[in-house]
Design an enzyme around this catalytic site. Structure first.
Site, PDB file in Angstrom:
ATOM      1  N   GLU A   1       0.834  -1.207   0.000  1.00 34.57           N
ATOM      2  CA  GLU A   1       0.000   0.000   0.000  1.00 34.57           C
ATOM      3  C   GLU A   1       0.869   1.258   0.000  1.00 34.57           C
ATOM      4  O   GLU A   1       0.596   2.236  -0.689  1.00 34.57           O
ATOM      5  CB  GLU A   1      -0.909   0.012   1.238  1.00 34.57           C
ATOM      6  CG  GLU A   1      -2.067  -0.976   1.149  1.00 34.57           C
ATOM      7  CD  GLU A   1      -2.773  -1.124   2.495  1.00 34.57           C
ATOM      8  OE1 GLU A   1      -3.773  -0.422   2.695  1.00 34.57           O
ATOM      9  OE2 GLU A   1      -2.299  -1.923   3.325  1.00 34.57           O
TER      10      GLU A   1
ATOM     11  N   LYS B   1      24.919   5.865  25.464  1.00 35.77           N
ATOM     12  CA  LYS B   1      25.851   6.606  24.618  1.00 35.77           C
ATOM     13  C   LYS B   1      26.017   5.785  23.344  1.00 35.77           C
ATOM     14  O   LYS B   1      26.647   4.732  23.342  1.00 35.77           O
ATOM     15  CB  LYS B   1      27.198   6.808  25.315  1.00 35.77           C
ATOM     16  CG  LYS B   1      28.147   7.661  24.497  1.00 35.77           C
ATOM     17  CD  LYS B   1      29.326   8.119  25.327  1.00 35.77           C
ATOM     18  CE  LYS B   1      30.101   9.225  24.637  1.00 35.77           C
ATOM     19  NZ  LYS B   1      30.622   8.875  23.325  1.00 35.77           N
TER      20      LYS B   1
HETATM   21  S1  IVH Z   1      24.881  14.559  24.371  1.00 33.90           S
HETATM   22  C1  IVH Z   1      27.846  18.376  24.921  1.00 33.90           C
HETATM   23  N1  IVH Z   1      23.865  12.190  24.278  1.00 33.90           N
HETATM   24  O1  IVH Z   1      28.967  11.360  22.238  1.00 33.90           O
HETATM   25  C2  IVH Z   1      27.763  17.128  24.145  1.00 33.90           C
HETATM   26  N2  IVH Z   1      25.886  12.590  23.115  1.00 33.90           N
HETATM   27  O2  IVH Z   1      31.430  12.436  23.512  1.00 33.90           O
HETATM   28  C3  IVH Z   1      26.386  16.590  24.329  1.00 33.90           C
HETATM   29  N3  IVH Z   1      26.721  10.650  21.898  1.00 33.90           N
HETATM   30  O3  IVH Z   1      29.537  14.062  20.133  1.00 33.90           O
HETATM   31  C4  IVH Z   1      26.284  15.277  23.717  1.00 33.90           C
HETATM   32  N4  IVH Z   1      25.112   9.270  22.466  1.00 33.90           N
HETATM   33  O4  IVH Z   1      28.010  12.267  19.253  1.00 33.90           O
HETATM   34  C5  IVH Z   1      24.879  12.982  23.894  1.00 33.90           C
HETATM   35  N5  IVH Z   1      22.826  10.109  24.265  1.00 33.90           N
HETATM   36  C6  IVH Z   1      23.830  10.910  23.876  1.00 33.90           C
HETATM   37  C7  IVH Z   1      24.865  10.451  23.039  1.00 33.90           C
HETATM   38  C8  IVH Z   1      25.881  11.325  22.684  1.00 33.90           C
HETATM   39  C9  IVH Z   1      26.239   9.417  21.771  1.00 33.90           C
HETATM   40  C10 IVH Z   1      27.971  11.152  21.287  1.00 33.90           C
HETATM   41  C11 IVH Z   1      27.784  12.484  20.610  1.00 33.90           C
HETATM   42  C12 IVH Z   1      28.854  13.382  21.145  1.00 33.90           C
HETATM   43  C13 IVH Z   1      29.782  12.440  21.824  1.00 33.90           C
HETATM   44  C14 IVH Z   1      30.370  13.155  23.010  1.00 33.90           C
END
Ligand code: IVH
Length: 677
Positions: A38, A119
């Site tokens: 669909e 993360k």
């Molecule tokens: S918050 C101020 N939340 O980890 C930076 N980052 O080491 C705020 N990342 O560049 C990032 N999961 O690409 C945030 N749940 C998550 C994340 C996450 C992966 C990565 C992101 C960032 C790096 C920082």
């Protein structure tokens, strides 16, 4: 093309809204409402209407997800607010220190409300929505300036092209720079590498590299074929956004159709964060994607503003990382391993070491470039890592620990399995065994030989090929023609009738077109198109077999790498023996129809350069039909160079050699067309 009526305008808008809704249900909520069929029907209808009424096309139409024509390079994009990085902690004690600091800076609060999230191990991106429409998407880059990957991001089905207004509490902001992580799920990653192995392409070391590689494609149609996913986890600059906490923000993001992780949890204090960390750590291996820790963020935005940032990391968030699944061990040897497609890859044999409860005794080094870039030598002490369920790999070598007894690995010049030459593909870091009889690749060789656009032996399926090879009934493709009913009956699922049928099909395949036979040989770089050009040019397998690189380069579209592969292939004794046997068992290709022997351009060689009003293929076809031939490089033997607009180095070379240069009109005159026709 007709001007769209109001009715059509309405239908287009309805289709877009419905398709957006269904994509959202399918890719974001994982809760589809309609069948794929669909959805496809609606999609096709929209494509049709947009084609008929180009004035109705829109950048945010769901039809724009298929990828656009390749870009030359990625433009730079300035992030309105820098994309920061996170400080790391690796133990509960360190996390408690972080929490204590936050409480102190917050004026001595008893406990802090956190948002805890996985993360995700992917690629950080920022997407700018203006008035709810996706405007530009970029990578993190150095945090200040990233690369414009808008065309690629739009191919990701879970990325909303337009934000949805579904909750009165959260009006769609005038501008929203939303940030998230693009990831490759483990299962999809395994499938991607399986396909790449089959196609003889280098494998990705882990899902993060696969995500990064897919996002950095200049041709977004390639990205469109990769099942990337995105999870949003924050915002940068925003206008018209009023939310007070991460909990509200995620609620708002979801209401606009932006995907957030189901694993995000509010935690009332540091102890709850630590419990979350431990729980996620225990589930880690079972998650559909790779997670290398958690991120704990202060929940309240007012408190975040008070905390601020230091040296490019916020003081209100921290990455709490799982222990890397790493170990240190020694490389006993590096050995070449031959894959199903003949790709020869270096594998490190290690002194067994336990990493995260699993004993590792070898690790893939992927390809020669990686061995050289990481400078990994036999005898080196190395750091190995197990990333999720991916094959372990060597992270780095400890050069400072060498005692001088270490040896460098060199790719062998002949195959360790069959001794045929190993040929390097220029540009790619791939080495390939070119032997048609190589036991490591025999199944693939036969499968390809029998495939639809080669010898087209329909009854010869994968399972049957496997049996024939494993039972030693065929050692090369020519052996297929010696098979008897006795050989076949007794194989799994092979009754007398199917044996007879298969033998008839094999017999019937003895007079393929030359192009099909060339394609069927499995010469690296030579697919259907090159095979048919070679067939047309050389007219017989014997002539092709004796061609040298120079002659091959004269053929339109055949470049130096292909020429090199063809020469290497036909020089290998093993392959010559198979070709001889093919002739003996009666495989006799049908030569292609020759070029017109009486056209006005017989014996004349052309080179086309620059843009013509028709495609190069079409021009080449016209020249061919008039008896002439088109080659790709300019030499003394070239009779005419046809220069369209923006002609470059080929034109210069032609001028240097004093060759006759034609414009398009000149070519048309030679072809006997009326001027202006
Ligand atoms: S918050 C101020 N939340 O980890 C930076 N980052 O080491 C705020 N990342 O560049 C990032 N999961 O690409 C945030 N749940 C998550 C994340 C996450 C992966 C990565 C992101 C960032 C790096 C920082």
């Amino acid at each position: 093309m007709t001007k769209a009526s109001r009715k059509v305008v309405l239908e287009v808008e309805q289709l877009r809204t419905a398709l957006d809704e269904h994509s959202h249900r399918y890719y974001v909520l994982d809760d589809p409402l309609v069948s794929d069929a669909e959805y496809d029907a609606m999609f096709r209808r929209l494509v049709e209407l947009e084609e008929r009424h180009p004035e109705l096309q829109s950048e945010s139409s769901p039809t724009r997800r298929v990828g656009a024509a390749p870009a030359e390079r990625f433009e730079a994009v300035l992030h309105s607010q820098p994309m920061l990085s996170l400080d790391n902690v690796t133990s509960p004690e360190q996390f408690l220190e972080f929490d204590e600091r936050v409480r102190r800076l917050a004026g001595g609060s008893a406990s802090i409300d956190y948002m805890a999230e996985p993360k995700l191990d992917g690629v950080a991106v920022e997407i700018v929505y203006r008035a709810g429409e996706l405007e530009v998407a970029s990578t993190r880059g150095d945090g200040v300036r990233g690369e414009n990957i808008t065309a690629n991001i739009k191919t990701i089905r879970s990325v909303a092209l337009r934000l949805r207004q579904t909750d009165d509490r959260w009006p769609v902001p005038e501008r929203l720079d939303v940030r998230g992580e693009v990831i490759y799920a483990r299962k999809a990653f395994r499938e991607l590498n399986r396909q790449r192995e089959q196609a003889g392409e280098p494998l990705f070391a882990n899902p993060r590299n696969a995500a990064a590689g897919s996002l950095r494609q200049l041709d977004s149609r390639v990205t469109a074929g990769r099942p990337l996913e995105v999870y949003f986890h924050g915002v940068g600059h925003a206008e018209g956004l009023s939310v007070g906490s991460f909990a509200d923000l995620f609620d708002a993001l979801r209401s606009w159709g932006l995907k957030t992780s189901d694993l995000n949890r509010r935690c009332a204090d540091a102890a709850a964060v630590i419990a979350y960390f431990e729980k996620l750590g225990a589930e880690r291996e079972n998650l559909p994607y790779e997670v290398d820790g958690i991120v704990a963020k202060v929940g309240s935005f007012a408190l975040q503003r008070r905390l601020g940032e230091v040296s490019r990391s916020p003081r209100w968030a921290v990455a709490f990382k799982f222990k890397a699944q790493q170990g240190t061990t020694r490389v006993r040897d590096i050995v070449p391993s031959v894959g199903r497609t003949g790709a020869v890859t270096p594998v490190a044999e290690l002194e067994p070491v336990s990493v995260g409860g699993v004993t590792i005794s070898n690790a893939s080094l992927h390809n020669m470039d990686e061995v050289e870039r990481k400078d990994i030598r036999i005898g080196d002490l190395v750091l190995v890592e197990r990333a999720g369920d991916v094959i372990p790999y060597v992270v780095k070598s400890f050069a400072e620990k060498r005692d001088g007894s270490e040896r460098r690995f060199a790719m062998p010049v002949s195959c360790p399995i069959c001794a045929a030459p190993v040929v390097r593909e220029e540009g790619a870091a791939i080495y390939r065994c070119i032997g048609m009889k190589c036991p490591a690749k025999l199944r693939e060789v036969i499968r390809h030989f029998a495939s639809k656009y080669a010898l087209d032996i329909d009854g010869l399926g994968d399972k049957l090929v496997a049996q024939l090879v494993d039972k030693g009934l065929v050692a090369d493709v020519a052996d297929l023609y010696d098979l008897t009913e006795e050989d076949l009956v007794g194989l799994e699922r092979m009754a007398k009738k199917s044996a007879t049928n298969l033998l008839r099909q094999i017999e019937d395949s003895k007079s393929p077109t030359l192009a099909r036979l060339i394609n069927g040989l499995g010469i690296p770089q030579v697919g259907e198109r090159a095979a048919s050009l070679l067939a047309e040019e050389f007219g017989s397998l014997e002539a092709l077999c004796d061609a040298n690189a120079e002659q091959l380069l004269e053929v339109r579209e055949i470049g130096p790498q292909t020429a090199k592969e063809v020469v290497a292939f036909f020089t290998a004794d093993q392959n010559r023996a198979v070709l001889k046997r093919l002739r003996e068992v009666g495989v006799n290709p049908v030569a292609p129809a020759r070029r017109r022997a009486d056209g006005p351009l017989v014996g004349k060689t052309f080179v086309l350069t620059g843009a013509l009003s028709v495609s190069r293929d079409e021009a080449a076809r016209l020249i061919g039909a008039a008896g002439g031939k088109v080659t790709s490089s300019v030499s003394k033997k070239t009779d005419y160079v046809v220069a369209g607009s923006d002609a470059g180095s080929k034109l210069e070379k032609a001028q240097r050699l004093g060759l006759e240069i034609l414009d398009e009109a000149g070519l048309r005159r030679l072809l006997g067309e009326e001027p202006g026709a």
